[in-house]
Write a protein that holds these residues in place. Structure first.
Motif, PDB file in Angstrom:
ATOM      1  N   ARG A  86      57.127  33.766  44.664  1.00 56.64           N
ATOM      2  CA  ARG A  86      56.316  34.929  44.617  1.00 56.64           C
ATOM      3  C   ARG A  86      56.832  35.369  43.658  1.00 56.64           C
ATOM      4  O   ARG A  86      56.315  36.319  42.690  1.00 56.64           O
ATOM      5  CB  ARG A  86      56.543  35.501  45.363  1.00 56.64           C
ATOM      6  N   ALA A  87      58.502  35.655  43.458  1.00 59.16           N
ATOM      7  CA  ALA A  87      59.511  36.141  42.462  1.00 59.16           C
ATOM      8  C   ALA A  87      59.532  35.332  41.521  1.00 59.16           C
ATOM      9  O   ALA A  87      59.185  36.469  40.088  1.00 59.16           O
ATOM     10  CB  ALA A  87      60.852  36.282  43.146  1.00 59.16           C
ATOM     11  N   LEU A  88      59.272  34.160  41.042  1.00 53.04           N
ATOM     12  CA  LEU A  88      59.412  33.693  40.062  1.00 53.04           C
ATOM     13  C   LEU A  88      57.776  33.460  39.815  1.00 53.04           C
ATOM     14  O   LEU A  88      57.797  33.509  37.669  1.00 53.04           O
ATOM     15  CB  LEU A  88      58.925  31.887  40.595  1.00 53.04           C
ATOM     16  N   GLU A  89      56.852  33.700  40.023  1.00 46.58           N
ATOM     17  CA  GLU A  89      55.397  33.549  39.934  1.00 46.58           C
ATOM     18  C   GLU A  89      55.053  35.025  39.081  1.00 46.58           C
ATOM     19  O   GLU A  89      54.884  35.570  37.664  1.00 46.58           O
ATOM     20  CB  GLU A  89      54.554  33.925  40.610  1.00 46.58           C
ATOM     21  N   LEU A  93      66.239  25.904  52.167  1.00 50.88           N
ATOM     22  CA  LEU A  93      65.403  28.032  52.067  1.00 50.88           C
ATOM     23  C   LEU A  93      64.749  27.637  53.387  1.00 50.88           C
ATOM     24  O   LEU A  93      63.748  26.711  53.548  1.00 50.88           O
ATOM     25  CB  LEU A  93      64.792  27.733  50.849  1.00 50.88           C
ATOM     26  N   SER A  94      64.547  28.126  54.114  1.00 53.10           N
ATOM     27  CA  SER A  94      63.744  28.655  55.112  1.00 53.10           C
ATOM     28  C   SER A  94      61.896  28.764  54.245  1.00 53.10           C
ATOM     29  O   SER A  94      61.872  29.275  53.744  1.00 53.10           O
ATOM     30  CB  SER A  94      64.272  30.389  55.837  1.00 53.10           C
ATOM     31  N   GLN A  95      60.952  28.260  54.909  1.00 53.28           N
ATOM     32  CA  GLN A  95      59.752  29.253  54.366  1.00 53.28           C
ATOM     33  C   GLN A  95      59.737  30.494  54.015  1.00 53.28           C
ATOM     34  O   GLN A  95      59.503  30.468  52.944  1.00 53.28           O
ATOM     35  CB  GLN A  95      58.590  28.418  55.785  1.00 53.28           C
ATOM     36  N   PRO A  96      59.735  31.249  54.652  1.00 48.34           N
ATOM     37  CA  PRO A  96      59.659  32.373  54.199  1.00 48.34           C
ATOM     38  C   PRO A  96      60.437  33.081  53.297  1.00 48.34           C
ATOM     39  O   PRO A  96      59.778  33.565  52.324  1.00 48.34           O
ATOM     40  CB  PRO A  96      59.878  33.420  55.481  1.00 48.34           C
ATOM     41  N   ALA A  97      61.099  32.663  52.688  1.00 46.26           N
ATOM     42  CA  ALA A  97      62.473  32.901  51.649  1.00 46.26           C
ATOM     43  C   ALA A  97      61.933  31.704  50.924  1.00 46.26           C
ATOM     44  O   ALA A  97      61.406  32.395  49.605  1.00 46.26           O
ATOM     45  CB  ALA A  97      63.573  32.317  52.123  1.00 46.26           C
ATOM     46  N   LEU A  98      61.319  30.743  50.570  1.00 46.05           N
ATOM     47  CA  LEU A  98      61.104  29.569  50.154  1.00 46.05           C
ATOM     48  C   LEU A  98      59.072  30.719  49.513  1.00 46.05           C
ATOM     49  O   LEU A  98      58.967  30.203  48.031  1.00 46.05           O
ATOM     50  CB  LEU A  98      60.802  28.659  50.227  1.00 46.05           C
ATOM     51  N   SER A  99      58.836  30.846  49.866  1.00 43.05           N
ATOM     52  CA  SER A  99      57.533  31.806  49.763  1.00 43.05           C
ATOM     53  C   SER A  99      57.798  33.363  48.743  1.00 43.05           C
ATOM     54  O   SER A  99      57.450  33.498  48.022  1.00 43.05           O
ATOM     55  CB  SER A  99      57.027  32.518  50.973  1.00 43.05           C
ATOM     56  N   GLN A 125      57.451  23.671  55.641  1.00 46.27           N
ATOM     57  CA  GLN A 125      58.631  23.582  56.243  1.00 46.27           C
ATOM     58  C   GLN A 125      59.239  22.638  55.551  1.00 46.27           C
ATOM     59  O   GLN A 125      60.515  23.247  55.494  1.00 46.27           O
ATOM     60  CB  GLN A 125      58.038  22.969  57.441  1.00 46.27           C
ATOM     61  N   ILE A 126      58.537  21.789  56.146  1.00 48.00           N
ATOM     62  CA  ILE A 126      59.413  20.158  54.836  1.00 48.00           C
ATOM     63  C   ILE A 126      59.798  20.590  54.235  1.00 48.00           C
ATOM     64  O   ILE A 126      60.875  19.822  53.595  1.00 48.00           O
ATOM     65  CB  ILE A 126      58.615  18.374  54.935  1.00 48.00           C
ATOM     66  N   PHE A 127      59.237  21.388  52.683  1.00 45.49           N
ATOM     67  CA  PHE A 127      59.441  21.607  51.289  1.00 45.49           C
ATOM     68  C   PHE A 127      61.056  22.494  51.759  1.00 45.49           C
ATOM     69  O   PHE A 127      62.074  21.700  50.294  1.00 45.49           O
ATOM     70  CB  PHE A 127      58.338  22.250  51.210  1.00 45.49           C
ATOM     71  N   ALA A 128      60.183  23.550  52.392  1.00 46.04           N
ATOM     72  CA  ALA A 128      61.551  24.651  52.127  1.00 46.04           C
ATOM     73  C   ALA A 128      62.942  23.787  52.617  1.00 46.04           C
ATOM     74  O   ALA A 128      64.158  24.011  52.210  1.00 46.04           O
ATOM     75  CB  ALA A 128      61.463  25.481  53.387  1.00 46.04           C
ATOM     76  N   GLU A 129      62.926  22.867  53.930  1.00 48.33           N
ATOM     77  CA  GLU A 129      63.993  21.895  54.973  1.00 48.33           C
ATOM     78  C   GLU A 129      65.416  21.362  52.948  1.00 48.33           C
ATOM     79  O   GLU A 129      65.621  21.373  52.848  1.00 48.33           O
ATOM     80  CB  GLU A 129      63.516  21.728  55.520  1.00 48.33           C
ATOM     81  N   ARG A 156      50.147  33.069  38.310  1.00 50.43           N
ATOM     82  CA  ARG A 156      50.089  32.095  39.117  1.00 50.43           C
ATOM     83  C   ARG A 156      50.367  31.084  39.044  1.00 50.43           C
ATOM     84  O   ARG A 156      49.325  30.155  38.492  1.00 50.43           O
ATOM     85  CB  ARG A 156      49.200  32.524  39.997  1.00 50.43           C
ATOM     86  N   LEU A 157      51.361  30.319  39.817  1.00 56.69           N
ATOM     87  CA  LEU A 157      51.490  28.945  39.445  1.00 56.69           C
ATOM     88  C   LEU A 157      50.288  28.089  41.374  1.00 56.69           C
ATOM     89  O   LEU A 157      50.465  26.817  40.905  1.00 56.69           O
ATOM     90  CB  LEU A 157      53.005  28.626  39.900  1.00 56.69           C
ATOM     91  N   PHE A 158      50.374  28.633  42.178  1.00 60.13           N
ATOM     92  CA  PHE A 158      49.901  28.162  43.190  1.00 60.13           C
ATOM     93  C   PHE A 158      47.964  29.116  43.508  1.00 60.13           C
ATOM     94  O   PHE A 158      48.446  30.259  43.700  1.00 60.13           O
ATOM     95  CB  PHE A 158      50.558  28.738  44.444  1.00 60.13           C
ATOM     96  N   GLU A 159      47.858  28.427  43.478  1.00 56.10           N
ATOM     97  CA  GLU A 159      46.316  28.558  44.832  1.00 56.10           C
ATOM     98  C   GLU A 159      46.318  28.432  45.962  1.00 56.10           C
ATOM     99  O   GLU A 159      46.432  27.432  46.852  1.00 56.10           O
ATOM    100  CB  GLU A 159      45.250  28.444  44.470  1.00 56.10           C
ATOM    101  N   ARG A 160      46.367  29.521  47.002  1.00 56.41           N
ATOM    102  CA  ARG A 160      46.712  30.030  48.246  1.00 56.41           C
ATOM    103  C   ARG A 160      45.280  30.063  48.760  1.00 56.41           C
ATOM    104  O   ARG A 160      44.902  31.637  48.317  1.00 56.41           O
ATOM    105  CB  ARG A 160      47.710  30.711  48.372  1.00 56.41           C
ATOM    106  N   ASN A 161      44.631  29.734  50.354  1.00 56.94           N
ATOM    107  CA  ASN A 161      44.401  30.246  51.415  1.00 56.94           C
ATOM    108  C   ASN A 161      44.698  29.852  52.786  1.00 56.94           C
ATOM    109  O   ASN A 161      45.848  28.856  52.711  1.00 56.94           O
ATOM    110  CB  ASN A 161      42.335  29.817  50.928  1.00 56.94           C
ATOM    111  N   ARG A 162      43.832  29.882  53.701  1.00 54.71           N
ATOM    112  CA  ARG A 162      44.651  30.043  55.042  1.00 54.71           C
ATOM    113  C   ARG A 162      44.407  27.616  55.055  1.00 54.71           C
ATOM    114  O   ARG A 162      45.157  27.520  55.911  1.00 54.71           O
ATOM    115  CB  ARG A 162      43.445  30.584  55.987  1.00 54.71           C
TER     116      ARG A 162
END
Length: 296
Positions: free
Chosen positions: A36-39, A26-32, A18-22, A45-51
């Motif tokens: 993904r569009a950039l990747e 951008l909103s957090q969903p929009a940033l995500s 949220q902080i990075f999105a601010e 893949r630019l990021f490794e993601r998990n919970r």
């Protein structure tokens, strides 16, 4: 890790996103979605993601370094474009006559550079007639030249310096001990004169002074540089009428006598072309006029 710890970790990751999105507006969903569009566009893949966390991949680290450099280059490009548009960046080609090169030009340029360090200068000692040709041809931006220059409609010229003419005689001459001399007293003397082809207006101005005093001078030698004329006076080739500053720093054995006659002043002007002027030319010209003509 118990459920409370998992929830705390998830909350931290969510808050970081949220902080990075601010920060990027951008909103957090929009940033995500943007990530993904950039990747997808670059195919890695630019990021490794998990919970529990999101980390950069090796490709992500490489991309980040290049992206940061690109942003810095863009910021520098924007800065330089802004400076150039405001006349604070560029290369100025400046011509000057010898008497302007001793104090007038260096003082103006030094003050200008203190306020505009991104402006560079190409400086050349150039005769007045050559400056006029170069200004009209566009190969010179600014000229500090000897006045008058006659009709040159393509140029915009303003007087920036005025001083007295003096009669220059050898230190052994009979008039050397005199503070003031009338031109009629040297009517029979030989003269060394500024070559007319190098500054016709200046040459004609000096001849006009002599003619008004009833003198048709016998010219034994001409030259295109004032230091050369002073050396010729020192060598006994004749007397000369020159701006006072031309003699002030000379080491030759000559004396500058004040002229008692009512004569014009010697003038130096700043000249620029009326056509194809850049912002930095106008900025420098305005600064020089403020410093030399309209001092605070």
């Amino acid at each position: 890790m118990d459920e409370r710890e998992h929830n705390f970790a998830d909350d931290s990751i969510t808050r970081s996103r949220q902080i990075f999105a601010e920060l990027v507006h951008l909103s957090q969903p929009a940033l995500s979605l943007q990530i993904r569009a950039l990747e997808e566009e670059i195919g890695v893949r630019l990021f490794e993601r998990n919970r529990r966390k999101t980390t950069l991949t090796a490709a992500g680290f490489a991309f980040r370094e290049a992206a940061v450099a690109a942003v810095l280059q863009l910021e520098q490009a924007i800065r330089r474009a802004t400076l150039a548009a405001n006349g604070k960046l560029g290369l100025l080609s400046v011509g000057f006559i010898s008497t302007a090169g001793s104090e007038l030009v260096p003082n103006v340029i030094r003050s200008f550079r203190e306020l505009n360090p991104d402006v560079q200068f190409s400086l050349r000692n150039i005769l007045t007639a050559d400056q006029i040709r170069m200004l009209e041809a566009g190969s010179l931006d600014i000229g500090f030249l000897r006045l008058p220059i006659g009709g040159h409609s393509q140029l915009e010229v303003v007087t920036v310096h005025r001083e007295s003419f003096v009669l220059v005689v050898p230190s052994r001459h009979k008039l050397a001990k005199r503070k003031r001399v009338r031109l009629s007293e040297v009517a029979s003397q030989d003269f060394v004169m500024y070559e007319r082809t190098h500054a016709p207006g200046f040459h004609d101005l000096v001849f006009g002074m002599l003619r008004k005093a009833g003198i048709v001078p016998h010219v034994s030698q001409t030259a295109g540089e004032m230091p050369t004329l002073i050396s010729l006076v020192d060598a006994g080739m004749g007397l000369s009428i020159l701006p006072a500053s031309a003699v002030r720093h000379s080491v030759a054995s000559v004396v500058a006598c004040e002229i008692a006659d009512a004569i014009p002043m010697s003038e130096i002007g700043i000249a620029v072309s009326k056509n194809n002027r850049t912002a930095v030319v106008d900025t420098f010209r305005s600064f020089a006029l403020d410093k030399l003509v309209r001092p605070k």
